[in-house]
Write a protein that holds these residues in place. Structure first.
Motif, PDB file in Angstrom:
ATOM      1  N   GLY A 567       0.837  -1.188   0.000  1.00 36.15           N
ATOM      2  CA  GLY A 567       0.000   0.000   0.000  1.00 36.15           C
ATOM      3  C   GLY A 567       0.873   1.238   0.000  1.00 36.15           C
ATOM      4  N   GLU A 568       0.367   2.320  -0.539  1.00 39.36           N
ATOM      5  CA  GLU A 568       1.192   3.518  -0.715  1.00 39.36           C
ATOM      6  C   GLU A 568       1.659   4.107   0.604  1.00 39.36           C
ATOM      7  N   ALA A 569       0.799   4.157   1.605  1.00 39.68           N
ATOM      8  CA  ALA A 569       1.179   4.783   2.877  1.00 39.68           C
ATOM      9  C   ALA A 569       2.294   4.011   3.561  1.00 39.68           C
ATOM     10  N   GLN A 570       2.175   2.683   3.593  1.00 34.83           N
ATOM     11  CA  GLN A 570       3.209   1.875   4.249  1.00 34.83           C
ATOM     12  C   GLN A 570       4.524   1.946   3.478  1.00 34.83           C
ATOM     13  N   LYS A 571       4.431   1.916   2.173  1.00 32.51           N
ATOM     14  CA  LYS A 571       5.655   1.980   1.367  1.00 32.51           C
ATOM     15  C   LYS A 571       6.362   3.321   1.578  1.00 32.51           C
ATOM     16  N   GLU A 572       5.599   4.401   1.604  1.00 32.55           N
ATOM     17  CA  GLU A 572       6.203   5.722   1.834  1.00 32.55           C
ATOM     18  C   GLU A 572       6.846   5.773   3.215  1.00 32.55           C
ATOM     19  N   TRP A 573       6.168   5.192   4.212  1.00 35.98           N
ATOM     20  CA  TRP A 573       6.759   5.147   5.558  1.00 35.98           C
ATOM     21  C   TRP A 573       8.081   4.397   5.551  1.00 35.98           C
ATOM     22  N   LEU A 574       8.126   3.243   4.890  1.00 34.19           N
ATOM     23  CA  LEU A 574       9.336   2.423   4.875  1.00 34.19           C
ATOM     24  C   LEU A 574      10.482   3.169   4.217  1.00 34.19           C
ATOM     25  N   VAL A 575      10.243   3.745   3.053  1.00 31.47           N
ATOM     26  CA  VAL A 575      11.314   4.440   2.336  1.00 31.47           C
ATOM     27  C   VAL A 575      11.835   5.613   3.160  1.00 31.47           C
ATOM     28  N   THR A 576      10.908   6.381   3.714  1.00 24.04           N
ATOM     29  CA  THR A 576      11.313   7.548   4.519  1.00 24.04           C
ATOM     30  C   THR A 576      12.065   7.121   5.772  1.00 24.04           C
ATOM     31  N   ALA A 577      11.552   6.087   6.442  1.00 26.90           N
ATOM     32  CA  ALA A 577      12.180   5.634   7.678  1.00 26.90           C
ATOM     33  C   ALA A 577      13.574   5.063   7.430  1.00 26.90           C
ATOM     34  N   LEU A 578      13.739   4.331   6.337  1.00 22.88           N
ATOM     35  CA  LEU A 578      15.069   3.793   6.000  1.00 22.88           C
ATOM     36  C   LEU A 578      16.063   4.910   5.769  1.00 22.88           C
TER      37      LEU A 578
END
Length: 624
Positions: A567-578
């Motif tokens: 999902g877009e929200a989780q993917k954005e969180w992962l990329v940003t958090a990494l």
């Protein structure tokens, strides 16, 4: 004064694990003595030799709660056996390797006298010498001054008194009055004339270790030892089953009560009674029933009250349904979990020591059927890199029931080596889950549970599809002893996969929200999702390590080109958090294979999103 050889299971449930003379298991709901000792953090050992009677064999139900249990029924020992049994008890202590321990030793040497006083005395003397060597063994191991020793007999021997030669035939003093000796570290010798019960040994032992006394019939004798305090109005009861054709189907026919100097023996079968003044007639030679009917009436009332209380139907009590567990540990916080069987207020106690000195207590809250009787508390303000012991406590009708003691260690605030364990896929049909024993011995800092914490879709004919069945499937898994013990020994971070819902589950799968609710009841999560729907988040088990837990079910599309697993929200969180993480080591955890070149349920079926993440991963600096 109670005779455990002949008393009811309720009366002897403390010292004898709640097992009757017939060896039918009758463990009380609050746990037997060994289970309570284990709950107080002690290693539990047993070396019960019972001659050739086979009362204490493992398959008779005497071993619950013991970490080590020597079953002597495979050994051909005969009286006197104490010189052989007690050295084995010392070897058992050696295996404890310096840990606090509770050990039950049962010796059978002076048992049957056949009226031969000299032969009986020789057996007592032999056992006494073997006990002396055992105590010398404790001295050699540096344990003599650190160990509380309780010596108590389960019955006496008539040896011709009152025209009896053996035991289990009457309630006269020679058969029910037994020695009780306590050797407590740092205390000089004392003698107490106060009549007490063998049940009091159980209460005193538990009090010494800070154990749970809920439901224990005995009295803690430490106040008596310290300052002579003892409940003045407390009677001591004993009873006997003499007339029986089948030991498994018995009724009480003799009862006795001792109150102060007076003792009443009542024969229920023949409807007769005897009253003795133990102070002036210690050998019980002359009944005072005719001269003191007032005393007899009072003692009869005590026996009637005891029998009336037993006859009342007992409403079920709330109990803990599993050992407590710790989740989502950080440097200064943890999420604690407990579940009971019925509604009850539950709180947690945490301390930096196993004795719970200066313990922190959380607020008590009533658990209800609506929440599956689960109590989850997010505890903050803890010290980093610190081992904590914790336990859950529920109260019911003024009584306090304490769970097993568990422990975890908070994440350190300075870099250090850490050990991470992980596993997945818990199908109840495969229990016991033997992997958790070795995992526990590895002592990981944190455990990652990577989904399929139960299988709602197996068997297919009865697959989970509602709140009740989802909860039932989780409980089938969590009742496994090895899993419970492991979860109680470390902190866990869990994520779900498909089988908590249905095979190959995705965001449109029926009952997804219900399955998620039940998962979070059993495996608490601190979600990073602003809407608190997804189960994704990250945590740091050490400052130099960050672990990113992905939820590959809540937002997953059906497989296909251009479809998403995160999902877009989780993917954005992962990329940003990494990208923003300062950790030197970053672990991305997914419950399905990411780079395997196969599988409709794996990342292989979501190639565009996988390749996008591959690019993100490749841009991360390599640790050197």
């Amino acid at each position: 004064m109670i005779n455990p050889n002949t008393a009811t299971a309720k009366d002897i449930r403390g010292l004898t694990n709640g097992v009757q003379y017939t060896t039918i298991p009758q463990i009380p709901p609050e746990g037997n003595l060994a289970q309570r000792m284990k709950g107080a953090g002690l290693r539990t050992l047993a070396t019960p030799w019972d001659g050739y009677s086979r009362f204490f064999r493992k398959d008779a139900g005497f071993d619950p709660g013991f970490d080590e249990y020597t079953d002597f029924n495979t050994m051909s020992f005969r009286e006197p056996a104490s010189p052989k049994v007690l050295p084995l008890a010392l070897k058992q202590i050696d295996k404890a390797k310096g840990k606090r321990f509770f050990q039950w030793i049962h010796l059978f040497d002076p048992h049957e006298s056949h009226g031969d006083r000299e032969a009986y005395a020789e057996l007592v003397q032999t056992m006494d010498g073997a006990l002396g060597e055992f105590i010398d063994g404790l001295e050699q191991r540096g344990l003599r001054d650190k160990t509380a020793i309780f010596l108590v007999a389960d019955h006496g021997e008539a040896l011709g008194d009152h025209r009896n030669n053996t035991h289990g035939t009457s309630l006269y003093e020679e058969q029910v009055r037994v020695p009780m000796m306590m050797c407590l570290p740092g205390r000089a010798g004392q003698v107490f004339r106060q009549p007490v019960s063998t049940l009091d040994a159980t209460a005193t032992m538990l009090a010494l270790v800070g154990g749970d006394l809920t439901g224990i019939d005995g009295v803690n004798l430490l106040p008596l030892i310290e300052d002579g305090t003892y409940p003045a109005e407390r009677p001591v009861f004993t009873e006997l089953h003499r007339y029986m054709s089948n030991q498994a189907q018995r009724t009480t026919d003799l009862q006795a009560v001792i109150h102060g100097r007076w003792k009443l023996i009542r024969d229920l079968k023949n409807d007769t009674a005897q009253l003795f003044d133990l102070e002036n007639d210690p050998r019980e030679e002359q009944s005072a029933l005719s001269t003191r009917p007032d005393v007899a009436d009072d003692l009869e009332d005590l026996l009637d009250a005891l029998n009336s209380e037993r006859a009342k139907p007992k409403p079920p009590k709330p109990l803990f349904a599993a050992k407590p567990a710790a989740f989502e540990v950080g440097q200064d916080s943890v999420v604690l979990w407990a579940r009971s069987t019925l509604p009850a207020p539950i709180h947690f106690e945490l301390a930096k020591n196993a004795r719970f000195k200066d313990a922190l207590e959380t607020t008590a809250k009533e658990v209800t059927p609506e929440g599956d009787h689960v109590r989850i508390v997010d505890v903050t303000g803890l010290s980093p890199g610190t081992r904590y012991w914790y336990r859950a406590v529920l109260t019911h009708d003024g009584e306090r029931l304490v769970s097993d003691t568990a422990n975890f260690t908070t994440a350190p605030d300075k870099p250090r080596n850490i050990k991470i364990a992980w596993s997945a896929d818990l199908l109840a049909d495969n229990a016991p889950f033997q992997i958790f024993g070795p995992l526990k011995r590895e002592k990981p800092d944190v455990f990652l549970m990577l989904g399929d914490t139960m299988y709602a879709d197996i068997p297919k004919k009865n697959k989970g599809k509602d709140l009740k069945t989802y909860r039932a499937r989780h409980k089938l898994v969590r009742r496994d002893e090895a899993l419970q013990s492991f979860l109680a020994s470390t902190a866990t971070v869990a994520v779900w996969d498909d089988h908590e819902i249905s095979n190959n589950a995705h965001r449109e799968t029926e009952n997804l929200a219900v399955a998620r609710q039940v998962f979070r009841e059993q495996w608490p999560v601190r979600s990073a999702d602003p809407d608190d729907v997804g189960l994704y988040r990250s945590f740091r088990p050490a400052p130099q390590v960050e672990v990113f837990m992905l939820d590959v079910r809540s937002f997953r599309d059906l497989p296909g080109a251009g479809k998403t697993m995160l999902g877009e929200a989780q993917k954005e969180w992962l990329v940003t958090a990494l990208k923003s993480s300062t950790a030197r080591t970053k672990l991305v955890v997914t419950s399905v294979p990411m780079f395997a070149p196969f599988g409709k349920d794996s990342w292989h079926a979501y190639p565009e999103e996988r390749d996008e993440l591959r690019t993100v991963f490749a841009s991360e600096p390599r640790a050197r």
